[in-house]
Scaffold this motif. Structure first.
Motif, mmCIF file in Angstrom:
data_model
loop_
_atom_site.group_PDB
_atom_site.id
_atom_site.type_symbol
_atom_site.label_atom_id
_atom_site.label_comp_id
_atom_site.label_asym_id
_atom_site.label_seq_id
_atom_site.Cartn_x
_atom_site.Cartn_y
_atom_site.Cartn_z
ATOM 1 N N HIS A 45 25.698 -24.483 12.127
ATOM 2 C CA HIS A 45 25.733 -25.320 10.936
ATOM 3 C C HIS A 45 26.681 -26.494 11.166
ATOM 4 N N GLU A 46 26.551 -27.460 10.297
ATOM 5 C CA GLU A 46 27.530 -28.531 10.252
ATOM 6 C C GLU A 46 28.612 -28.158 9.237
ATOM 7 N N LEU A 47 29.867 -28.282 9.634
ATOM 8 C CA LEU A 47 30.951 -28.168 8.664
ATOM 9 C C LEU A 47 31.057 -29.482 7.906
ATOM 10 N N PRO A 48 31.531 -29.426 6.662
ATOM 11 C CA PRO A 48 31.782 -30.694 5.977
ATOM 12 C C PRO A 48 32.845 -31.492 6.723
ATOM 13 N N LYS A 49 32.776 -32.819 6.599
ATOM 14 C CA LYS A 49 33.782 -33.653 7.268
ATOM 15 C C LYS A 49 35.164 -33.428 6.674
ATOM 16 N N ALA B 63 26.314 -19.004 7.823
ATOM 17 C CA ALA B 63 27.322 -18.012 8.164
ATOM 18 C C ALA B 63 28.581 -18.301 7.367
ATOM 19 N N ALA B 64 28.720 -17.639 6.233
ATOM 20 C CA ALA B 64 29.794 -17.939 5.301
ATOM 21 C C ALA B 64 31.163 -17.670 5.930
ATOM 22 N N ILE B 65 32.091 -18.592 5.699
ATOM 23 C CA ILE B 65 33.472 -18.412 6.138
ATOM 24 C C ILE B 65 34.378 -18.863 4.998
ATOM 25 N N SER B 66 35.619 -18.451 5.034
ATOM 26 C CA SER B 66 36.545 -18.859 3.996
ATOM 27 C C SER B 66 36.831 -20.351 4.122
ATOM 28 N N VAL B 67 37.139 -20.957 3.007
ATOM 29 C CA VAL B 67 37.490 -22.377 3.015
ATOM 30 C C VAL B 67 38.726 -22.611 3.874
ATOM 31 N N GLY B 68 39.676 -21.674 3.848
ATOM 32 C CA GLY B 68 40.860 -21.807 4.686
ATOM 33 C C GLY B 68 40.508 -21.876 6.153
ATOM 34 N N ASP B 69 39.611 -20.972 6.607
ATOM 35 C CA ASP B 69 39.183 -21.003 8.002
ATOM 36 C C ASP B 69 38.435 -22.294 8.323
ATOM 37 N N ALA B 70 37.600 -22.731 7.374
ATOM 38 C CA ALA B 70 36.842 -23.963 7.598
ATOM 39 C C ALA B 70 37.778 -25.162 7.745
ATOM 40 N N ARG B 71 38.835 -25.213 6.923
ATOM 41 C CA ARG B 71 39.798 -26.326 7.030
ATOM 42 C C ARG B 71 40.461 -26.332 8.405
ATOM 43 N N GLU B 72 40.835 -25.144 8.898
ATOM 44 C CA GLU B 72 41.435 -25.059 10.230
ATOM 45 C C GLU B 72 40.457 -25.544 11.290
ATOM 46 N N GLU B 73 39.202 -25.159 11.141
ATOM 47 C CA GLU B 73 38.175 -25.537 12.108
ATOM 48 C C GLU B 73 37.993 -27.059 12.123
ATOM 49 N N ILE B 74 37.950 -27.642 10.923
ATOM 50 C CA ILE B 74 37.790 -29.094 10.826
ATOM 51 C C ILE B 74 38.988 -29.801 11.457
ATOM 52 N N ALA B 75 40.190 -29.283 11.188
ATOM 53 C CA ALA B 75 41.400 -29.881 11.763
ATOM 54 C C ALA B 75 41.404 -29.765 13.272
ATOM 55 N N ASP B 76 40.998 -28.594 13.802
ATOM 56 C CA ASP B 76 40.963 -28.398 15.253
ATOM 57 C C ASP B 76 39.977 -29.357 15.904
ATOM 58 N N ASP B 77 38.790 -29.489 15.289
ATOM 59 C CA ASP B 77 37.779 -30.373 15.853
ATOM 60 C C ASP B 77 38.256 -31.824 15.830
ATOM 61 N N SER B 78 38.947 -32.175 14.750
ATOM 62 C CA SER B 78 39.450 -33.547 14.639
ATOM 63 C C SER B 78 40.503 -33.830 15.708
#
Length: 588
Positions: free
Chosen positions: A100-104, A163-178
């Motif tokens: 999936h795409e994570l939100p920006k 694949a549902a994940i917590s918003v907290g995990d998603a924020r970490e993922e977005i930060a890591d990718d950035s």
């Protein structure tokens, strides 16, 4: 099993073939099919005029209900993966997004404890749906429904599983990718795609021989490293660490109105080996493409099963969901014998305005039991559960419910679930929905992909002039016999593609066929002139297949049935002999 009457050469002619003995009533025919794997077919001579058949070759838009119309194609198969379900990192590997795409970015007003259920929406622990970009509560009826009308359960994720994940995990993922400035490595159908775009082929290794082989399916791998390969000379899907997740596997897709009008011929040519078709959800909400999808799978010989999404919040509603499905299947001309895969009751976390989902396994014991009872009353005995890992380990966490789970969604590198239902006699039947981002010829957009334990369907045909019943796995052979005048009697059961070998034998004297997994019986019959035509199918699974013998018959002297009441009736009323268990099957 050994039966002396098979071995008496003097009596051979007296009980191999129809000689006026009882033939089972036609009402029983769909219940006693026998599976046969046949090659080298010669069909022309099998016309209805023959008295003793000759040898046939060696063995070898919208969801609708009446006037109820949901938003056209508005939906996602998960009404949720809500926070209340306990969805967590067990359903999705850390450091990966499942294709999936994570939100920006995620608005500050969306709490870390909420669950990200799509690129656009998150659900709080209180059940509120929030817009990820703004943090505002979503009240659109197409997404959350109204008190009287549930939403199409695909509305939250745009028509695919997420694949549902917590918003907290998603924020970490977005930060890591950035910070990295790139995405993590992913796995495509061709291999591992490194961060520089280089494709490293994933060699499919036969785990039995250690030899590298080509993949045997067009269905792609997933974004976490799970991949298709070969084990024991059969297709299998592997965990990323190289262990086998599903052996003897078939590539299966699940479809709904969100896949729009599928070109099923192209999908079959692309490697699709089976389908699970959505029929509807809730009480009397129907998938608008189910009729077409079922018709096409029947026409093209694609094995299929069906699923119904649950919004039940009372025991009565669970019963009504089962009745809704049974009614719709009857309208669609589907019978239990048409299904090669189970009827799936899709139980996930959902969001429906004005309604609260139960979270107790004890409550779901009753709900599921009521749904199954309704399906049983309509003649459907092969009913299973579909869910995802964290929901199975929380809301559905008891032995009764786990005993019914045979299809599990988990987008990760490793299939972690082990408590598979309907796995007896040492063999497991399971389906791993490992990706929601498949690209298949004939289908627009993404489609969910699963690997199911390989099964083979049993077809039975009947010659009304000779009384012979013939059994085959070959669709081509079945259709050729139908053109020659035989009556096709549908599918009686399916069998696993592993287990104890059941052989087919042929008598040149009478033209009869016999089926046995008893090596001594096979040896004695071949000593009497019968020809061993090799493997017909495998014995394995939890459904017993029984055998009865007619001492007055010359052809078709045996009946094989999953219904022991039929065997008892023949023995009591018509002089047949109950020969007890013949072998095991997966479904009936």
């Amino acid at each position: 099993m050994t039966h002396n009457h098979e071995y008496d050469a003097g009596s051979e002619a007296s009980h191999k073939g129809y000689a006026g003995g009882h033939r089972p009533s036609r009402r029983f025919l769909s219940n006693h099919l026998v599976l046969g794997a046949i090659a080298g077919v010669s069909i022309a001579a099998l016309a209805l005029t023959i008295a003793v058949p000759p040898r046939i070759g060696a063995g070898s838009g919208s969801a609708t209900t009446g006037n109820i119309v949901a938003t056209d194609l508005a939906a996602a198969e998960n009404a949720g993966y809500l926070a209340a379900s306990g969805a967590n990192a067990s359903d999705v590997d850390a450091g990966a997004t499942g294709g999936h795409e994570l939100p920006k970015s995620i608005a500050d007003g969306v709490p870390d404890s909420a669950t990200l259920v799509s690129e656009s929406y998150a659900v709080t622990t209180d059940g509120e749906v929030l817009d990820v970009a703004t943090g505002d509560e979503v009240t659109d009826p197409a997404i959350v429904g109204t008190e009287d009308t549930p939403p199409d359960p695909m509305a939250l994720t745009g028509g695919v599983h997420y694949a549902a994940i917590s918003v907290g995990d998603a924020r970490e993922e977005i930060a890591d990718d950035s910070a990295a400035g790139t995405a993590d490595s992913a796995v495509s159908a061709d291999g591992i795609v490194d961060v520089d775009g280089t494709v490293t082929a994933t060699a499919a290794v036969d785990t039995a021989t250690g030899a590298a082989t080509a993949q045997n399916t067009a269905l792609s791998n997933n974004a976490y490293g799970a991949y298709w390969g070969i084990s024991g000379n059969q297709p299998a899907i592997f965990n990323a660490n190289g262990s086998v997740a599903v052996a003897n596997a078939k590539g299966v897709i699940d479809v709904s109105a969100y896949q729009r009008t599928i070109d099923w011929s192209a999908a079959k040519a692309a490697g699709v080996e089976g389908a699970i078709i959505r029929v509807g959800y809730g009480v009397n909400y129907w998938d608008s493409t189910a009729a077409y999808n079922i018709q096409q799978c029947k026409k093209l010989g694609i094995p299929f099963g069906i699923y119904w999404y649950s919004y039940a919040d009372t025991a009565t509603m669970a019963t009504e969901e089962g009745q809704s499905l049974a009614t719709r299947l009857a309208q669609l001309g589907v019978s239990p014998t048409d299904l090669s895969y189970p009827v799936y009751y899709d139980i996930e976390a959902w969001k429906w305005s004005g309604h609260t989902q139960p979270t107790s396994p004890a409550v779901y014991d009753t709900f599921v039991g009521n749904f199954i009872s309704a399906m049983n009353a309509a003649g459907y005995s092969n009913v299973s559960l579909y869910t995802y890992l964290s929901f199975a380990n929380t809301v559905l966490n008891d032995s009764y419910l786990h005993g019914l789970i045979t299809w599990m969604a988990q987008y990760s590198s490793t299939l972690q679930y082990t408590d598979w239902g309907k796995s007896t006699n040492g063999y497991e039947y399971k389906g791993w929905q490992y990706s929601d981002s498949g690209q298949i010829g004939g289908i627009s957009g993404n489609v969910d992909m699963s690997a199911f334990t390989g099964v083979s369907a049993t077809y039975r045909l009947y010659n009304p002039n000779s009384g012979e019943h013939f059994y085959t796995q070959s669709v081509a052979e079945r259709e050729a016999l139908v053109r020659a005048g035989w009556a096709a009697e549908g599918t009686a059961w399916t069998s696993l593609m592993q287990g104890t070998e059941v052989h087919r034998l042929y008598s040149p004297e009478s033209g009869d066929h016999h089926y046995s997994m008893d090596s001594h019986e096979i040896s004695v019959l071949t000593g009497l002139g019968w020809q061993d035509e090799g493997l017909a199918w495998y014995s394995g699974g939890s459904v017993p297949v029984y055998r009865a013998y007619n001492p007055n018959a010359f052809v078709a002297a045996h009946v094989y049935s999953t219904q022991y009441s039929e065997i008892q009736s023949l023995a009591k009323n018509d002089g047949w002999r109950d020969e007890n268990l013949a072998w095991w099957a997966l479904t009936y």
